[in-house]
Enzyme design. Structure first.
Site, PDB file in Angstrom:
ATOM      1  N   LYS A 152       0.847  -1.200   0.000  1.00 22.58           N
ATOM      2  CA  LYS A 152       0.000   0.000   0.000  1.00 22.58           C
ATOM      3  C   LYS A 152       0.882   1.250   0.000  1.00 22.58           C
ATOM      4  CE  LYS A 152      -1.732   2.887   2.750  1.00 22.58           C
ATOM      5  NZ  LYS A 152      -1.794   4.067   1.858  1.00 22.58           N
ATOM      6  N   GLY A 205       6.659   5.185   8.441  1.00 21.78           N
ATOM      7  CA  GLY A 205       5.819   6.377   8.543  1.00 21.78           C
ATOM      8  C   GLY A 205       5.944   7.006   9.907  1.00 21.78           C
ATOM      9  N   SER A 206       4.873   7.636  10.343  1.00 23.30           N
ATOM     10  CA  SER A 206       4.948   8.391  11.597  1.00 23.30           C
ATOM     11  C   SER A 206       4.916   7.464  12.806  1.00 23.30           C
ATOM     12  CB  SER A 206       3.780   9.368  11.668  1.00 23.30           C
ATOM     13  OG  SER A 206       2.557   8.662  11.641  1.00 23.30           O
ATOM     14  N   VAL A 209       1.190   6.701  13.831  1.00 26.05           N
ATOM     15  CA  VAL A 209       0.508   5.630  13.095  1.00 26.05           C
ATOM     16  C   VAL A 209       1.167   4.281  13.402  1.00 26.05           C
ATOM     17  CG1 VAL A 209      -0.033   4.725  10.788  1.00 26.05           C
ATOM     18  CG2 VAL A 209      -0.411   7.128  11.297  1.00 26.05           C
ATOM     19  N   GLU A 227       9.502   1.374  10.878  1.00 30.93           N
ATOM     20  CA  GLU A 227      10.562   2.366  10.699  1.00 30.93           C
ATOM     21  C   GLU A 227       9.864   3.713  10.831  1.00 30.93           C
ATOM     22  OE1 GLU A 227      12.593   5.089   9.730  1.00 30.93           O
ATOM     23  OE2 GLU A 227      12.472   4.438   7.630  1.00 30.93           O
ATOM     24  N   CYS A 261      13.216  10.838   7.500  1.00 32.43           N
ATOM     25  CA  CYS A 261      13.268  10.375   8.893  1.00 32.43           C
ATOM     26  C   CYS A 261      14.685  10.445   9.440  1.00 32.43           C
ATOM     27  CB  CYS A 261      12.716   8.964   8.996  1.00 32.43           C
ATOM     28  SG  CYS A 261      13.397   7.848   7.786  1.00 32.43           S
ATOM     29  N   GLU A 354       9.502  15.982  15.572  1.00 31.32           N
ATOM     30  CA  GLU A 354       9.942  15.809  14.192  1.00 31.32           C
ATOM     31  C   GLU A 354       9.211  16.839  13.332  1.00 31.32           C
ATOM     32  OE1 GLU A 354       8.886  12.142  12.073  1.00 31.32           O
ATOM     33  OE2 GLU A 354      10.974  12.073  11.417  1.00 31.32           O
TER      34      GLU A 354
HETATM   35  P1  NDP Z   1       1.665   8.459   8.059  1.00 31.34           P
HETATM   36  O1  NDP Z   1       2.346   7.676   9.109  1.00 31.34           O
HETATM   37  O2  NDP Z   1       0.239   8.821   8.230  1.00 31.34           O
HETATM   38  O3  NDP Z   1       1.756   7.705   6.623  1.00 31.34           O
HETATM   39  C1  NDP Z   1       2.573   6.607   6.314  1.00 31.34           C
HETATM   40  C2  NDP Z   1       1.779   5.504   5.647  1.00 31.34           C
HETATM   41  O4  NDP Z   1       0.842   4.966   6.577  1.00 31.34           O
HETATM   42  C3  NDP Z   1       0.955   5.975   4.455  1.00 31.34           C
HETATM   43  O5  NDP Z   1       0.913   4.963   3.471  1.00 31.34           O
HETATM   44  C4  NDP Z   1      -0.418   6.159   5.070  1.00 31.34           C
HETATM   45  O6  NDP Z   1      -1.454   6.106   4.128  1.00 31.34           O
HETATM   46  C5  NDP Z   1      -0.474   5.004   6.030  1.00 31.34           C
HETATM   47  N1  NDP Z   1      -1.440   5.127   7.108  1.00 31.34           N
HETATM   48  C6  NDP Z   1      -1.996   6.259   7.613  1.00 31.34           C
HETATM   49  N2  NDP Z   1      -2.869   5.957   8.593  1.00 31.34           N
HETATM   50  C7  NDP Z   1      -2.876   4.614   8.707  1.00 31.34           C
HETATM   51  C8  NDP Z   1      -3.591   3.695   9.550  1.00 31.34           C
HETATM   52  N3  NDP Z   1      -4.455   4.105  10.456  1.00 31.34           N
HETATM   53  N4  NDP Z   1      -3.355   2.382   9.401  1.00 31.34           N
HETATM   54  C9  NDP Z   1      -2.462   1.929   8.501  1.00 31.34           C
HETATM   55  N5  NDP Z   1      -1.776   2.751   7.660  1.00 31.34           N
HETATM   56  C10 NDP Z   1      -1.972   4.072   7.778  1.00 31.34           C
HETATM   57  O7  NDP Z   1       2.497   9.751   7.790  1.00 31.34           O
HETATM   58  P2  NDP Z   1       1.959  11.169   7.272  1.00 31.34           P
HETATM   59  O8  NDP Z   1       1.959  11.132   5.811  1.00 31.34           O
HETATM   60  O9  NDP Z   1       0.679  11.551   7.944  1.00 31.34           O
HETATM   61  O10 NDP Z   1       3.085  12.129   7.839  1.00 31.34           O
HETATM   62  C11 NDP Z   1       2.957  12.596   9.182  1.00 31.34           C
HETATM   63  C12 NDP Z   1       4.294  12.569   9.879  1.00 31.34           C
HETATM   64  O11 NDP Z   1       4.827  11.262   9.852  1.00 31.34           O
HETATM   65  C13 NDP Z   1       5.362  13.407   9.232  1.00 31.34           C
HETATM   66  O12 NDP Z   1       5.255  14.719   9.656  1.00 31.34           O
HETATM   67  C14 NDP Z   1       6.606  12.740   9.748  1.00 31.34           C
HETATM   68  O13 NDP Z   1       6.881  13.226  11.031  1.00 31.34           O
HETATM   69  C15 NDP Z   1       6.232  11.289   9.825  1.00 31.34           C
HETATM   70  N6  NDP Z   1       6.677  10.491   8.669  1.00 31.34           N
HETATM   71  C16 NDP Z   1       7.791   9.730   8.802  1.00 31.34           C
HETATM   72  C17 NDP Z   1       8.248   9.017   7.722  1.00 31.34           C
HETATM   73  C18 NDP Z   1       9.470   8.192   7.804  1.00 31.34           C
HETATM   74  O14 NDP Z   1      10.170   8.071   6.802  1.00 31.34           O
HETATM   75  N7  NDP Z   1       9.762   7.573   8.932  1.00 31.34           N
HETATM   76  C19 NDP Z   1       7.578   9.045   6.420  1.00 31.34           C
HETATM   77  C20 NDP Z   1       6.368   9.837   6.402  1.00 31.34           C
HETATM   78  C21 NDP Z   1       5.973  10.534   7.492  1.00 31.34           C
HETATM   79  P3  NDP Z   1      -2.067   7.415   3.411  1.00 31.34           P
HETATM   80  O15 NDP Z   1      -1.030   8.454   3.426  1.00 31.34           O
HETATM   81  O16 NDP Z   1      -2.397   6.916   2.067  1.00 31.34           O
HETATM   82  O17 NDP Z   1      -3.283   7.795   4.174  1.00 31.34           O
END
Ligand code: NDP
Length: 453
Positions: A152, A205-206, A209, A227, A261, A354
């Site tokens: 996804k 991701g965050s 989440v 991660e 990150c 962050e």
């Molecule tokens: P998210 O953690 O929301 O997004 C990462 C992935 O998780 C996306 O594919 C997203 O889908 C998906 N996701 C979102 N909600 C859920 C859920 N409830 N269950 C399962 N999967 C989910 O990051 P954001 O884009 O909101 O960014 C917010 C913050 O996250 C940033 O400000 C940064 O601090 C951090 N971040 C860190 C990253 C890293 O490399 N470690 C990468 C991105 C963000 P979709 O976007 O399609 O809704």
């Protein structure tokens, strides 16, 4: 439909069908059906298929890099580097099917042996900042180990993942082995996490989440690797080559417009060198070329979205201690200037959270002990850098910093061949290198009795 926006122009560049929970269920069912045959593919044949896939990605590298640069708003040179890493990653893990070694263990009255076996259907949830390359860090070891996959991508950046699905089928990957579902995380990601037929979730991701994913996965005791976020320290001692440290610092925090990150967003500088360091840093920041991601010379593009720009701006209120800033283009695009705040206290919000945008906090320290204490005073522990002319000190500090990836006199974080991942709330598990395979396999122990009793 998902309207895919190009952040440098704010225009719609594509529309793709938006998947929901039903499509996730279909994708999982396809992956489940494909699993028995995929795990039974002979190791050498699976290796050949992964090499073919690497070649096919390489053949379309220019197209994929352009797509990634436009959709994620990243400089084309960076996007090309990322696609090259995707290719390298598939080639590296193509060596794995024939090297998933077990052990024989001395036991009484028999022979004991271990096997590394695939998990089944693996769910991969990836972000928008490095869309295809982060997917490849999970996909290549998952497929090499004999799992089938539902991937996804982030709703903001689904295009290269969808292209990869097409390329993989063309390269001969059997139907159902790699399935891409583009849809919102709260629906598609959440369904993958709760789905009883998904054995493992690998997520980037965050931290917020990630926390929810770990909790959701507990319901079905899924394997989870995470991660997550970071607030990494770039530690600069007075005995370092200050010119080199200052020249390298901008890309370490402003690379990918700070949406990384591993961003070294806390620049810790020994107080006696602070003035000299800032003097060297200012021209380096101001010289950064910000603009059209497709221009070869561009070093920084826009942020991913208007929402991200608003979140970043909150960290730079009118009374923020801005010492200098870079420039941004006029007109459309989610631009935000490279911004240096100094001096900042490690307890300030900008130093704790962050920011995920091009904002650096410069934090002075008195001595080595304070530098280590400040570096560790965070919930995160992903990466970090140490700049010092004293090798023994650099190694001492590297051992004391609570982070998964440290570089000395360099800001490099990621190589295909070495482990990557976080301490503390930066994550669970390791990607890349030989260790990643253990997260896509179960260890089975088999005892064969050769004597009675
Ligand atoms: P998210 O953690 O929301 O997004 C990462 C992935 O998780 C996306 O594919 C997203 O889908 C998906 N996701 C979102 N909600 C859920 C859920 N409830 N269950 C399962 N999967 C989910 O990051 P954001 O884009 O909101 O960014 C917010 C913050 O996250 C940033 O400000 C940064 O601090 C951090 N971040 C860190 C990253 C890293 O490399 N470690 C990468 C991105 C963000 P979709 O976007 O399609 O809704």
């Amino acid at each position: 439909m998902i309207e895919v926006i190009e952040p440098a122009t704010e225009r719609v560049m594509a529309e793709v069908p938006r998947a929901g929970a039903e499509e996730v269920d279909l994708a999982v069912a396809r992956a489940k059906a494909a699993y028995p045959a995929w795990r039974a593919v002979r190791p050498g044949d699976r290796a050949s298929l992964l090499r073919r896939l690497a070649d096919a990605i390489e053949a379309e590298a220019d197209q994929l890099a352009t797509l990634e640069a436009r959709n994620a708003g990243k400089p084309i040179g960076d996007a090309q580097g990322e696609i090259a890493m995707v290719v390298e990653c598939f080639r590296y893990y193509a060596g794995a099917p024939e090297r998933l070694l077990g052990q024989t263990i001395p036991v009484a009255a028999g022979v004991d042996m271990t096997f590394r076996e695939p998990l089944g259907v693996v769910g991969l949830i990836v972000p928008w900042n490095f869309p295809l390359v982060i997917a490849s860090w999970k996909l290549a070891p998952a497929l090499a180990a004999g799992n089938t996959v539902v991937l996804k991508p982030a709703e903001l950046t689904p295009l290269t993942a969808l292209e990869l699905e097409r390329i993989a089928l063309d390269a001969g990957l059997p139907e159902g082995v790699l399935n891409v579902v583009a849809g919102p995380g709260s629906v598609c990601g959440a369904r993958l996490v709760e789905h009883p037929d998904v054995a493992k979730i690998a997520f980037t991701g965050s931290t917020e989440v990630g926390r929810g994913i770990a909790a959701g996965a507990a319901e079905t005791i899924k394997r989870v690797t995470l991660e997550l976020g970071g607030k990494s320290a770039n530690m600069i001692f007075a005995d370092a080559d200050l010119e080199a440290a200052a020249a390298a610092a901008p890309s370490a925090v402003f690379g990918n417009a700070g949406q990384d990150c591993c961003a070294r967003s806390r620049i810790l500088v020994e107080r006696s060198a602070l003035e000299r360091f800032l003097e060297a840093l200012e021209p380096a920041v101001k010289a950064m070329r910000v603009g059209d991601p497709l221009e070869e010379s561009t070093e920084m593009g826009p942020l991913i979205s208007a929402g991200r720009r608003e979140s970043v701006a909150e960290f730079v209120p009118d009374d923020a201690p801005v010492v200098f800033r870079g420039s941004i283009p006029d007109g459309a695009g989610y631009w935000f200037p490279a911004t240096v705040l100094a001096p900042v206290s490690n307890s300030d919000r900008a130093a704790r959270e962050e920011i995920f945008g091009p904002v650096a906090c410069v934090i002075p320290f008195a001595d080595e002990a304070e530098a280590i204490a400040l570096a560790n005073e965070t919930i995160y522990g992903l990466s970090g850098s140490i700049w010092s002319g004293d090798g023994a000190r650099a190694l001492r500090v590297a051992r004391a910093v609570e982070a998964g990836v440290i570089s000395i006199n360099s800001n490099s974080s990621v190589r295909v061949t070495t482990p990557f991942g976080g301490f503390k709330q930066s994550g669970v598990g390791r990607e890349l290198g030989p260790d990643a395979l253990s997260h896509y396999t179960e260890l089975k122990n088999v005892y064969y009795a050769t004597e009675e009793g």
